[in-house]
Design a protein around this motif. Structure first.
Motif, mmCIF file in Angstrom:
data_model
loop_
_atom_site.group_PDB
_atom_site.id
_atom_site.type_symbol
_atom_site.label_atom_id
_atom_site.label_comp_id
_atom_site.label_asym_id
_atom_site.label_seq_id
_atom_site.Cartn_x
_atom_site.Cartn_y
_atom_site.Cartn_z
ATOM 1 N N PHE A 106 0.791 -1.226 0.000
ATOM 2 C CA PHE A 106 0.000 0.000 0.000
ATOM 3 C C PHE A 106 0.825 1.278 0.000
ATOM 4 C CE2 PHE A 106 -2.551 -3.301 2.027
ATOM 5 C CZ PHE A 106 -3.691 -3.253 1.255
ATOM 6 N N SER A 107 2.063 1.207 0.427
ATOM 7 C CA SER A 107 2.883 2.407 0.548
ATOM 8 C C SER A 107 4.093 2.292 -0.367
ATOM 9 C CB SER A 107 3.337 2.584 2.000
ATOM 10 O OG SER A 107 4.049 3.775 2.169
ATOM 11 N N ALA A 108 4.271 3.292 -1.236
ATOM 12 C CA ALA A 108 5.406 3.291 -2.161
ATOM 13 C C ALA A 108 6.533 4.132 -1.573
ATOM 14 C CB ALA A 108 4.976 3.840 -3.510
ATOM 15 N N TYR A 109 7.709 3.541 -1.443
ATOM 16 C CA TYR A 109 8.846 4.275 -0.907
ATOM 17 C C TYR A 109 10.130 3.569 -1.333
ATOM 18 C CZ TYR A 109 8.390 0.594 2.610
ATOM 19 O OH TYR A 109 8.261 -0.631 3.221
ATOM 20 N N ALA A 110 11.210 4.326 -1.351
ATOM 21 C CA ALA A 110 12.507 3.754 -1.708
ATOM 22 C C ALA A 110 13.103 3.059 -0.497
ATOM 23 C CB ALA A 110 13.443 4.850 -2.203
ATOM 24 N N GLY A 111 13.743 1.940 -0.731
ATOM 25 C CA GLY A 111 14.446 1.247 0.332
ATOM 26 C C GLY A 111 13.569 0.320 1.145
ATOM 27 N N PHE A 151 3.581 0.803 7.539
ATOM 28 C CA PHE A 151 2.979 -0.361 8.186
ATOM 29 C C PHE A 151 1.493 -0.177 8.499
ATOM 30 C CE2 PHE A 151 7.483 -0.388 9.115
ATOM 31 C CZ PHE A 151 7.844 -1.716 8.979
ATOM 32 N N THR A 152 0.977 1.046 8.320
ATOM 33 C CA THR A 152 -0.362 1.365 8.813
ATOM 34 C C THR A 152 -1.438 0.429 8.277
ATOM 35 O OG1 THR A 152 0.274 3.693 9.028
ATOM 36 C CG2 THR A 152 -2.094 3.187 9.031
ATOM 37 N N LYS A 153 -1.464 0.199 6.965
ATOM 38 C CA LYS A 153 -2.502 -0.625 6.353
ATOM 39 C C LYS A 153 -1.995 -2.019 5.954
ATOM 40 C CE LYS A 153 -4.895 3.366 4.282
ATOM 41 N NZ LYS A 153 -5.378 3.955 3.003
ATOM 42 N N GLU A 154 -0.721 -2.263 6.129
ATOM 43 C CA GLU A 154 -0.098 -3.461 5.568
ATOM 44 C C GLU A 154 -0.559 -4.748 6.262
ATOM 45 O OE1 GLU A 154 1.509 -5.771 3.148
ATOM 46 O OE2 GLU A 154 1.810 -3.621 2.801
ATOM 47 N N HIS A 155 -0.810 -5.783 5.453
ATOM 48 C CA HIS A 155 -1.279 -7.063 5.975
ATOM 49 C C HIS A 155 -0.237 -8.175 5.901
ATOM 50 C CE1 HIS A 155 -1.901 -7.391 1.604
ATOM 51 N NE2 HIS A 155 -1.724 -8.687 1.784
ATOM 52 N N SER A 156 0.792 -8.020 5.055
ATOM 53 C CA SER A 156 1.683 -9.147 4.752
ATOM 54 C C SER A 156 2.425 -9.662 5.976
ATOM 55 C CB SER A 156 2.683 -8.767 3.648
ATOM 56 O OG SER A 156 3.542 -7.729 4.067
ATOM 57 N N LEU A 157 2.721 -8.793 6.937
ATOM 58 C CA LEU A 157 3.381 -9.212 8.169
ATOM 59 C C LEU A 157 2.378 -9.502 9.275
ATOM 60 C CD1 LEU A 157 6.384 -6.717 8.230
ATOM 61 C CD2 LEU A 157 6.259 -8.984 7.195
ATOM 62 N N GLU A 158 1.340 -8.693 9.347
ATOM 63 C CA GLU A 158 0.359 -8.844 10.427
ATOM 64 C C GLU A 158 -0.299 -10.216 10.446
ATOM 65 O OE1 GLU A 158 -4.023 -7.093 11.496
ATOM 66 O OE2 GLU A 158 -2.520 -5.650 10.798
ATOM 67 N N VAL A 159 -0.613 -10.764 9.264
ATOM 68 C CA VAL A 159 -1.331 -12.042 9.241
ATOM 69 C C VAL A 159 -0.474 -13.196 9.747
ATOM 70 C CG1 VAL A 159 -2.851 -11.337 7.342
ATOM 71 C CG2 VAL A 159 -0.709 -12.520 6.831
ATOM 72 N N GLN A 160 0.836 -12.989 9.841
ATOM 73 C CA GLN A 160 1.709 -14.045 10.366
ATOM 74 C C GLN A 160 1.659 -14.106 11.897
ATOM 75 O OE1 GLN A 160 2.804 -15.799 7.955
ATOM 76 N NE2 GLN A 160 2.720 -14.353 6.248
ATOM 77 N N VAL A 174 10.982 -8.755 14.594
ATOM 78 C CA VAL A 174 11.608 -7.632 13.899
ATOM 79 C C VAL A 174 10.885 -7.502 12.562
ATOM 80 C CG1 VAL A 174 13.727 -6.668 12.937
ATOM 81 C CG2 VAL A 174 13.823 -8.082 15.009
ATOM 82 N N PRO A 175 9.918 -6.586 12.428
ATOM 83 C CA PRO A 175 9.168 -6.445 11.179
ATOM 84 C C PRO A 175 9.956 -5.642 10.138
ATOM 85 C CG PRO A 175 7.881 -5.736 13.098
ATOM 86 C CD PRO A 175 9.321 -5.793 13.506
ATOM 87 N N ILE A 176 10.205 -6.258 8.999
ATOM 88 C CA ILE A 176 10.939 -5.627 7.900
ATOM 89 C C ILE A 176 10.006 -5.563 6.687
ATOM 90 C CG2 ILE A 176 12.925 -5.798 6.347
ATOM 91 C CD1 ILE A 176 14.379 -7.354 8.514
ATOM 92 N N LEU A 177 9.758 -4.359 6.200
ATOM 93 C CA LEU A 177 8.844 -4.173 5.072
ATOM 94 C C LEU A 177 9.619 -3.557 3.908
ATOM 95 C CD1 LEU A 177 5.840 -4.707 4.540
ATOM 96 C CD2 LEU A 177 5.410 -2.297 5.070
ATOM 97 N N MET A 178 9.670 -4.286 2.805
ATOM 98 C CA MET A 178 10.476 -3.871 1.660
ATOM 99 C C MET A 178 9.618 -3.066 0.682
ATOM 100 S SD MET A 178 12.761 -7.354 1.198
ATOM 101 C CE MET A 178 14.211 -6.503 0.556
ATOM 102 N N GLY A 179 10.063 -1.838 0.399
ATOM 103 C CA GLY A 179 9.398 -1.006 -0.588
ATOM 104 C C GLY A 179 10.032 -1.243 -1.946
ATOM 105 N N ALA A 180 10.943 -0.334 -2.329
ATOM 106 C CA ALA A 180 11.739 -0.522 -3.542
ATOM 107 C C ALA A 180 13.193 -0.607 -3.104
ATOM 108 C CB ALA A 180 11.530 0.628 -4.517
ATOM 109 N N PRO A 181 13.632 -1.765 -2.644
ATOM 110 C CA PRO A 181 14.977 -1.886 -2.079
ATOM 111 C C PRO A 181 16.054 -1.704 -3.129
ATOM 112 C CG PRO A 181 13.975 -4.047 -2.305
ATOM 113 C CD PRO A 181 12.907 -3.046 -2.632
#
Length: 478
Positions: A106-111, A151-160, A174-181
């Motif tokens: 849901f969130s576009a960001y670099a890194g 992380f506000t709307k993100e589900h990919s980590l929360e559902v785990q 340790v939640p790691i969320l990859m945007g455009a790494p």
């Protein structure tokens, strides 16, 4: 005019306020974003659902140390049962810290963003962030920062989390969320996570991903099996190719690649498939499906049968190439031998070296590494002319399967007969396999001096600040 006593009172108030802000920040709780949609929002119902999935899963036999898991992140009605197959294996391990890696939807960001403080809430309670590890991963230059909004709307980590809460005691994450790494992001996280997990075997990685999206059932299975095969073979290179050409799909492709890179550094040899299914298997609608897989990445030793198969392949290769200039094309079904590996093949005659060639990075299937290096050892070692058919009789063949290279901080940690060494300084490099100092009768100082000589450097070049020294262990097959 403000008096000195007033200043003291004001400063105390400011410090108290600052402390309150810090404590509030430390106690920050991230509320769930998809409770009641992706999974049940009521505590008892959620517990029953997760426990039911786990009870309906089975443990897949797998040898070795489990380093990472892959689990899907769709709604539980679609992928919950597949995810349970991964978490069934986690419940059998002594783990207390989970590195959760997902991709931003849901969130576009670099890194890459790392959630570095507080805790996350689900209907089952709060899960603490391992702040020490999380903060140690932050690196602004590498594009690894704490971007809370991602992380506000993100589900990919929360559902785990509910699965983790039902399978791991004293859990921290340790939640790691990859945007455009960027490449810098990958390199930094790979190196740091490798270092962290190498020192603590109670830390495990979970990569969150679904597979192909919205293809017909049969087409989806073909695409997904290609991805699963690349992961099983621990081929980062093949998976990157599949994702870039769209021959395979994974919405968490970058998280899986990062998990594989770290796992490979830690000695992972192969992936094990626990379960595969897609949404068509659940709903019956097979026109537009989404794929799901549960897998584990393992560090496993070669069995005696596998060793003998590799040794027979090396001998057959040398014989056929020396006699007929052709190489065998075996059909290898064993996933451990199909997995990428690094080997050296050594040929001796009359107890004297006749050829030795290898590769130090696992960039091809293990059995193909043996074939390639058997050919090279018999015909391309620049120290010797190509072997003749007359030399085949009495030739002794040895295979060395290398572990990943590890940076060596202190030469006192080198164990003669256990550790091979690889030295690099500028364009110069040299390598010795673990058996070499034993065969030559070298002590440690001689071992290091001879390595420098082999690299074309002065005998004490290993002490220089710009010299890189790596150690590795090996499985020697005679």
């Amino acid at each position: 005019m403000i008096r000195k006593g007033t200043i003291t009172i004001l400063m105390a108030a400011v410090l108290a306020a600052a402390a309150t802000v810090i404590l509030a920040s430390k106690g920050t709780v991230k509320e769930p974003a998809v409770a009641g949609t992706f999974y049940p929002g009521e505590r008892d119902e959620l517990s029953r659902a997760v426990d039911g999935f786990l009870a309906s899963s089975v443990s897949t036999p797998a040898e070795g140390r489990l380093i990472a898991l892959i689990a899907p992140h769709a709604g539980y009605m679609y992928s919950g049962q597949v995810a349970a197959y991964s978490y069934r294996h986690l419940s059998e391990r002594s783990v207390d810290t989970v590195i959760l890696i997902g991709a931003s939807h849901f969130s576009a960001y670099a890194g890459v963003s790392i959630y570095a403080e507080g805790s996350w809430r689900t209907p089952l309670g709060n899960v603490k962030i391992n702040e020490k590890i999380a903060r140690s991963l932050l690196n602004e230059k590498a594009g690894v920062t704490f971007f809370r909004d991602a992380f506000t709307k993100e589900h990919s980590l929360e559902v785990q989390l509910p699965f983790l809460q039902r399978t791991v005691k004293d859990l921290t994450i340790v939640p790691i969320l990859m945007g455009a790494p960027t490449q810098a992001s990958f390199t930094h996280l790979t190196d740091r996570l490798t270092e962290i997990i190498r020192k603590n075997d109670r830390v495990i990685i979970i990569a969150s991903t679904d597979l192909s999206h919205y293809h017909g059932y049969d087409a989806a299975v073909v695409k997904d099996r290609k991805v699963i095969d690349a992961v099983a073979r621990m081929s980062v290179e093949d998976l990157q190719g599949l994702l870039s050409t769209r021959e395979g799909e994974a919405c968490g492709g970058d998280p899986v690649l990062l998990a594989m890179l770290v796992s490979r550094n830690l000695g992972a040899t192969n992936g094990v498939l626990y379960r595969y299914a897609n949404s068509g298997d659940v709903t019956g609608d097979k026109k537009r499906v989404v794929g799901y897989t549960a897998m584990g990445l393992y560090k496993s030793a070669l069995s005696q049968q596998q060793k003998q198969e590799l040794l027979a392949l090396a001998r057959k290769t040398v014989t056929e190439y020396v006699r007929h200039k052709r190489t065998p094309e075996p059909v290898v079904k064993d996933v451990r031998l199909q997995a990428n590996g690094a080997t050296f093949v050594t040929i001796n005659r009359d107890h004297r070296l006749r050829g030795c060639i290898g590769n130090i990075q696992p960039v091809m299937p293990l059995y193909r590494s043996v074939i390639r290096n058997a050919v090279a050892a018999s015909s391309q070692d620049p120290r010797f002319p190509p072997m003749t058919t007359r030399e085949l009789e009495g030739a002794e063949i040895e295979i060395t399967v290398l572990s990943p290279l590890e940076p060596l901080d202190d030469v006192k940690n080198i164990r003669i007969g256990v550790h091979g060494l690889y030295l690099v300084k500028g364009p110069n490099g040299g390598i010795f396999l673990p058996q070499v100092p034993v065969e030559q009768g070298w002590d440690l100082p001689t071992y290091l001096e001879q390595l420098c000589f082999k690299a074309g450097l002065p005998r004490d070049a290993w002490k220089d600040k710009d010299t890189q020294l790596f150690s590795f262990s090996a499985d020697i097959i005679k």
